[in-house]
Design an enzyme around this catalytic site. Structure first.
Site, PDB file in Angstrom:
ATOM      1  N   LYS A  84       0.862  -1.186   0.000  1.00 22.89           N
ATOM      2  CA  LYS A  84       0.000   0.000   0.000  1.00 22.89           C
ATOM      3  C   LYS A  84       0.895   1.232   0.000  1.00 22.89           C
ATOM      4  CE  LYS A  84      -4.495   0.146   2.232  1.00 22.89           C
ATOM      5  NZ  LYS A  84      -5.184   0.186   3.526  1.00 22.89           N
TER       6      LYS A  84
HETATM    7  O1  G3P Z   1      -7.674   0.672   5.389  1.00 26.43           O
HETATM    8  C1  G3P Z   1      -8.057   1.902   4.881  1.00 26.43           C
HETATM    9  C2  G3P Z   1      -9.370   2.430   5.284  1.00 26.43           C
HETATM   10  O2  G3P Z   1     -10.370   1.482   5.055  1.00 26.43           O
HETATM   11  C3  G3P Z   1      -9.426   3.092   6.620  1.00 26.43           C
HETATM   12  O3  G3P Z   1     -10.721   3.401   7.010  1.00 26.43           O
HETATM   13  O4  G3P Z   1     -12.226   3.837   8.893  1.00 26.43           O
HETATM   14  O5  G3P Z   1      -9.839   4.581   9.053  1.00 26.43           O
HETATM   15  O6  G3P Z   1     -11.419   5.736   7.525  1.00 26.43           O
HETATM   16  P1  G3P Z   1     -11.067   4.458   8.183  1.00 26.43           P
END
Ligand code: G3P
Length: 229
Positions: A84
């Site tokens: 990533k």
């Molecule tokens: O892994 C990336 C993403 O899905 C993170 O989500 O909930 O931290 O905005 P969030």
């Protein structure tokens, strides 16, 4: 649409795997830090649990040269690692270096908040782009609209080498919406996966069936000449 789990928690991954719906895992530094273990150690365990599917692991370096070195080190942990990389100029250079030439490493370009970021990432060679729809909604934007745009324009432009991962999913409705938008993948927190399987009317239905059945058994057992069960 495929389901990935957005977590670094081994128990959640094991349980989701047992449901037969899991096709990959995405992690990020915040998710790994919650597990309070060394990143490499945790990533190795996750990759062993989902051997047949991709596991995204994020680099923390900020220059392209360091990102590439870190990515190559992480990619050595297991054959199903996807790196990533946050979208930015240095990130694009790193994606291009990792996805061209010898020893290619698949990349998932993350922290995508606009169509143009997704476009550049795909052209540079990303196998996946991850628009963060929940965080866009959090600030009053249209996260699902961004996913719709990326999917529709990639299709129109015949850019079929990059899959769109709808990330930062907050609730089951987001899943429904990104499936309708044609996202290739939704990466969901375990809590959302559990919510998706449930419905209050299903719970009530199960309770009623159990209660009706218990009453029927009681009635049968109380018939004259019937041994109590
Ligand atoms: O892994 C990336 C993403 O899905 C993170 O989500 O909930 O931290 O905005 P969030």
């Amino acid at each position: 649409m495929k389901f990935f789990l957005d977590t670094a928690n081994l128990e959640e991954i094991k349980e989701a795997s047992s449901l037969g719906v899991l096709r990959g895992v995405t992690t990020n530094p915040s998710l790994v830090s919650k597990e309070k273990v060394a990143l490499e150690e945790q990533v190795e365990k996750i990759c062993a649990l989902v051997q047949d599917y991709p596991v995204s692991v994020e680099v923390l370096s900020t220059s392209a040269r360091e990102m590439v070195a870190e990515a190559r080190r992480l990619a050595g942990i297991a054959s199903n690692i996807v790196i990533k990389i946050p979208i930015c100029i240095e990130g694009l250079k790193a994606v291009y270096a990792l996805t061209n030439g010898e020893n290619k490493v698949p990349c998932n370009v993350t922290l995508v908040f606009s169509f143009n970021q997704a476009l550049l990432a795909a052209i540079a060679g990303a196998a996946y782009v991850s628009p963060f729809l929940g965080r866009i909604d959090d600030i009053g934007g249209d996260g699902v609209g961004l996913v719709e745009d990326i999917v529709a324009i990639f299709e129109k432009q015949k850019m079929d080498k990059t899959e769109v991962i709808a990330a930062s999913i907050r609730h089951p409705r987001h899943v429904h919406q990104v499936a309708a938008a044609g996202a290739h993948i939704a990466t969901v927190p375990f809590s959302v996966l559990k919510q998706m399987a449930g419905h209050p009317l299903t719970d009530l239905g199960i309770e009623k069936f159990e209660a009706d059945w218990a009453r029927a058994l009681e009635a049968m057992n109380s018939l004259p000449g019937t041994e109590p069960g």
